[in-house]
Motif scaffolding. Structure first.
Motif, PDB file in Angstrom:
ATOM      1  N   ARG A  52       0.851  -1.081   0.133  1.00  0.00           N
ATOM      2  CA  ARG A  52      -0.450  -0.003  -0.028  1.00  0.00           C
ATOM      3  C   ARG A  52       0.903   1.198   0.028  1.00  0.00           C
ATOM      4  O   ARG A  52       0.499   2.039  -0.494  1.00  0.00           O
ATOM      5  CB  ARG A  52      -0.753   0.546   1.408  1.00  0.00           C
ATOM      6  CG  ARG A  52      -1.497   1.168   1.116  1.00  0.00           C
ATOM      7  CD  ARG A  52      -2.656   1.171   2.628  1.00  0.00           C
ATOM      8  NE  ARG A  52      -3.475   0.234   2.557  1.00  0.00           N
ATOM      9  CZ  ARG A  52      -3.066  -0.660   4.034  1.00  0.00           C
ATOM     10  NH1 ARG A  52      -2.209  -0.847   4.371  1.00  0.00           N
ATOM     11  NH2 ARG A  52      -4.213  -1.721   3.910  1.00  0.00           N
ATOM     12  N   GLU A  53       1.665   1.062   0.564  1.00  0.00           N
ATOM     13  CA  GLU A  53       2.703   1.955   1.318  1.00  0.00           C
ATOM     14  C   GLU A  53       3.213   2.489  -0.683  1.00  0.00           C
ATOM     15  O   GLU A  53       3.699   3.722  -1.492  1.00  0.00           O
ATOM     16  CB  GLU A  53       4.146   1.797   1.753  1.00  0.00           C
ATOM     17  CG  GLU A  53       4.472   3.143   2.357  1.00  0.00           C
ATOM     18  CD  GLU A  53       5.879   2.882   2.554  1.00  0.00           C
ATOM     19  OE1 GLU A  53       6.641   3.620   2.625  1.00  0.00           O
ATOM     20  OE2 GLU A  53       5.547   2.809   3.951  1.00  0.00           O
ATOM     21  N   ARG A  56       0.582   4.211  -3.073  1.00  0.00           N
ATOM     22  CA  ARG A  56       0.265   5.794  -1.989  1.00  0.00           C
ATOM     23  C   ARG A  56       1.472   6.676  -3.014  1.00  0.00           C
ATOM     24  O   ARG A  56       1.097   7.807  -3.418  1.00  0.00           O
ATOM     25  CB  ARG A  56       0.519   5.989  -0.728  1.00  0.00           C
ATOM     26  CG  ARG A  56      -0.818   5.095   0.039  1.00  0.00           C
ATOM     27  CD  ARG A  56      -1.677   5.391  -0.890  1.00  0.00           C
ATOM     28  NE  ARG A  56      -3.360   5.200   0.021  1.00  0.00           N
ATOM     29  CZ  ARG A  56      -4.910   5.327   0.285  1.00  0.00           C
ATOM     30  NH1 ARG A  56      -4.492   5.760  -1.865  1.00  0.00           N
ATOM     31  NH2 ARG A  56      -5.386   4.392   0.117  1.00  0.00           N
ATOM     32  N   ARG A  57       2.572   6.531  -3.187  1.00  0.00           N
ATOM     33  CA  ARG A  57       3.795   7.016  -3.882  1.00  0.00           C
ATOM     34  C   ARG A  57       3.212   7.143  -5.217  1.00  0.00           C
ATOM     35  O   ARG A  57       3.390   7.942  -5.990  1.00  0.00           O
ATOM     36  CB  ARG A  57       5.289   5.945  -3.391  1.00  0.00           C
ATOM     37  CG  ARG A  57       5.972   6.032  -2.313  1.00  0.00           C
ATOM     38  CD  ARG A  57       6.924   5.898  -2.342  1.00  0.00           C
ATOM     39  NE  ARG A  57       8.031   6.124  -1.560  1.00  0.00           N
ATOM     40  CZ  ARG A  57       9.939   5.735  -1.745  1.00  0.00           C
ATOM     41  NH1 ARG A  57      10.145   6.038  -2.802  1.00  0.00           N
ATOM     42  NH2 ARG A  57      10.247   6.256  -0.832  1.00  0.00           N
ATOM     43  N   GLU A  59       0.405   7.011  -6.488  1.00  0.00           N
ATOM     44  CA  GLU A  59      -0.858   7.690  -5.974  1.00  0.00           C
ATOM     45  C   GLU A  59      -0.686   9.320  -6.118  1.00  0.00           C
ATOM     46  O   GLU A  59      -1.384   9.828  -6.867  1.00  0.00           O
ATOM     47  CB  GLU A  59      -1.764   7.222  -5.435  1.00  0.00           C
ATOM     48  CG  GLU A  59      -3.566   8.110  -5.084  1.00  0.00           C
ATOM     49  CD  GLU A  59      -4.280   7.961  -3.806  1.00  0.00           C
ATOM     50  OE1 GLU A  59      -5.767   8.037  -4.085  1.00  0.00           O
ATOM     51  OE2 GLU A  59      -3.584   7.136  -3.223  1.00  0.00           O
ATOM     52  N   SER A 129     -10.825   5.231   7.642  1.00  0.00           N
ATOM     53  CA  SER A 129      -9.892   5.836   7.927  1.00  0.00           C
ATOM     54  C   SER A 129      -9.621   5.619   9.739  1.00  0.00           C
ATOM     55  O   SER A 129      -8.947   5.729   9.715  1.00  0.00           O
ATOM     56  CB  SER A 129      -9.219   6.955   7.431  1.00  0.00           C
ATOM     57  OG  SER A 129     -10.061   8.246   8.157  1.00  0.00           O
ATOM     58  N   LEU A 146       0.174   6.330   6.891  1.00  0.00           N
ATOM     59  CA  LEU A 146      -0.928   6.720   5.897  1.00  0.00           C
ATOM     60  C   LEU A 146      -2.166   6.647   5.523  1.00  0.00           C
ATOM     61  O   LEU A 146      -2.885   6.875   5.518  1.00  0.00           O
ATOM     62  CB  LEU A 146      -0.645   4.991   4.822  1.00  0.00           C
ATOM     63  CG  LEU A 146       1.224   4.782   4.356  1.00  0.00           C
ATOM     64  CD1 LEU A 146       1.154   3.557   3.660  1.00  0.00           C
ATOM     65  CD2 LEU A 146       0.387   5.983   3.084  1.00  0.00           C
ATOM     66  N   ASP A 150      -4.840   9.357   4.443  1.00  0.00           N
ATOM     67  CA  ASP A 150      -5.936   8.753   3.976  1.00  0.00           C
ATOM     68  C   ASP A 150      -7.419   9.523   5.075  1.00  0.00           C
ATOM     69  O   ASP A 150      -7.920   9.766   4.196  1.00  0.00           O
ATOM     70  CB  ASP A 150      -6.839   7.659   4.353  1.00  0.00           C
ATOM     71  CG  ASP A 150      -5.869   6.201   3.309  1.00  0.00           C
ATOM     72  OD1 ASP A 150      -5.277   7.095   2.262  1.00  0.00           O
ATOM     73  OD2 ASP A 150      -5.744   5.352   2.994  1.00  0.00           O
ATOM     74  N   ARG A 153      -7.262  13.186   3.793  1.00  0.00           N
ATOM     75  CA  ARG A 153      -7.958  13.334   2.911  1.00  0.00           C
ATOM     76  C   ARG A 153      -9.549  13.200   2.632  1.00  0.00           C
ATOM     77  O   ARG A 153      -9.904  13.037   1.846  1.00  0.00           O
ATOM     78  CB  ARG A 153      -7.130  12.507   1.314  1.00  0.00           C
ATOM     79  CG  ARG A 153      -5.412  12.584   1.185  1.00  0.00           C
ATOM     80  CD  ARG A 153      -4.708  10.923   0.939  1.00  0.00           C
ATOM     81  NE  ARG A 153      -5.343  11.693  -0.918  1.00  0.00           N
ATOM     82  CZ  ARG A 153      -5.147   9.677  -0.822  1.00  0.00           C
ATOM     83  NH1 ARG A 153      -5.149   8.974  -0.903  1.00  0.00           N
ATOM     84  NH2 ARG A 153      -6.164   9.835  -2.475  1.00  0.00           N
ATOM     85  N   ASP A 169      -4.588  16.672  -2.332  1.00  0.00           N
ATOM     86  CA  ASP A 169      -3.665  15.225  -2.245  1.00  0.00           C
ATOM     87  C   ASP A 169      -2.069  15.779  -3.152  1.00  0.00           C
ATOM     88  O   ASP A 169      -0.951  14.682  -2.463  1.00  0.00           O
ATOM     89  CB  ASP A 169      -4.479  14.874  -3.883  1.00  0.00           C
ATOM     90  CG  ASP A 169      -5.514  13.407  -3.127  1.00  0.00           C
ATOM     91  OD1 ASP A 169      -5.153  13.812  -1.501  1.00  0.00           O
ATOM     92  OD2 ASP A 169      -5.885  12.997  -3.573  1.00  0.00           O
ATOM     93  N   LEU A 173       0.513  13.514  -1.004  1.00  0.00           N
ATOM     94  CA  LEU A 173       1.265  12.476  -1.314  1.00  0.00           C
ATOM     95  C   LEU A 173       2.356  12.975  -2.274  1.00  0.00           C
ATOM     96  O   LEU A 173       2.941  11.995  -2.030  1.00  0.00           O
ATOM     97  CB  LEU A 173      -0.049  11.736  -2.174  1.00  0.00           C
ATOM     98  CG  LEU A 173      -1.633  11.702  -1.755  1.00  0.00           C
ATOM     99  CD1 LEU A 173      -2.306  10.951  -2.945  1.00  0.00           C
ATOM    100  CD2 LEU A 173      -1.048  10.904  -1.533  1.00  0.00           C
ATOM    101  N   ALA A 176       4.709  12.635   0.919  1.00  0.00           N
ATOM    102  CA  ALA A 176       5.020  11.473   1.500  1.00  0.00           C
ATOM    103  C   ALA A 176       5.835  10.909   2.069  1.00  0.00           C
ATOM    104  O   ALA A 176       5.578  11.071   3.643  1.00  0.00           O
ATOM    105  CB  ALA A 176       3.810  10.053   0.968  1.00  0.00           C
TER     106      ALA A 176
END
Length: 231
Positions: A52-53, A56-57, A59, A129, A146, A150, A153, A169, A173, A176
């Motif tokens: 996920r990390e 997210r980068r 994203e 979240s 993370l 979220d 966001r 974002d 992000l 991040a």
């Protein structure tokens, strides 16, 4: 001691590059679906939070797109060659304070809008979240940072304005790694959660001024902590 975070950042960067390579190899285009988070984690033989990390980068660079309730898709920037650099050296405290001060100018107004609009999808993300954060605090999951991003966001999403969501974002992000360092220095996960819960409560009950004040107070507290550790 400092080698562990460094190794985690390197792994995250390597995974991000591997996903980009996968998109290219399979000829995927913006809007095409990717495998699920769990499937990608299994493919690359890593834990789900680590995967996920990395995503997210991507994203933050517009290379993948998380769609709540739908899945993960190739982002609009796939194939572009000029993008922000996702691999940055650890920022100093002055840079972190600057980032927080920028967020403090923006996020209270987003919280106010969220309490006025209370977009259902955004509220659902906010609740999700918070529930995830509570579980991660109890288990000591180091991917909590993370989930905390979220939450912020999700508050923006509850305002129902997609442009403002993109503005936030672009801060949380693309920066991040800076956000991760801020949360590491803050160090009090329970206090952070309580302040998030306070913002959520104000949004839920539709109190714009209280939501704005709660968001400002939260970010102000974080600024104070980082400033106290500066130097």
């Amino acid at each position: 001691m400092s080698s562990v975070p460094s190794l985690r950042r390197n792994l995250s960067g390597d995974l991000a590059q591997a996903v980009v390579a996968l998109v290219e190899q399979e000829g995927l285009r913006p809007g095409d679906p990717l495998e699920s988070l769990k499937a990608l984690a299994a493919r690359f033989d890593v834990a789900v939070p680590t995967m996920r990390e990395a995503l997210r980068r991507l994203e933050g660079l517009g290379l993948v797109d998380f769609r709540h309730g739908s899945g993960i898709y190739v982002g609009i920037n796939a194939g572009r060659r000029v993008l922000a650099n996702p691999v940055q050296s650890r920022p100093d405290a002055d840079q972190l304070v600057e980032l927080l001060e920028a967020r403090r100018q923006i996020e209270p107004s987003l919280a106010m809008l969220a309490a006025q609009v209370r977009d259902e999808a955004g509220i659902a993300l906010m609740e999700e979240s918070l529930a995830s954060a509570q579980e991660q605090i109890a288990s000591g999951d180091d991917a909590l940072w993370l989930t905390n991003l979220d939450f912020h966001r999700a508050v923006a999403a509850a305002g129902g304005n997609s442009v403002l969501v993109e503005v936030l974002d672009s801060i949380v992000l693309v920066h991040a790694e800076d956000q991760r360092e801020i949360l590491r220095l803050h160090g009090d996960a329970s206090a952070d959660y309580a302040e998030h819960a306070r913002i959520a409560e104000c949004v839920r009950r539709g109190d714009p001024q209280a939501a704005r004040d709660a968001a400002y107070t939260h970010l102000d507290h974080v600024v104070e902590v980082i400033r106290a550790r500066r130097g």
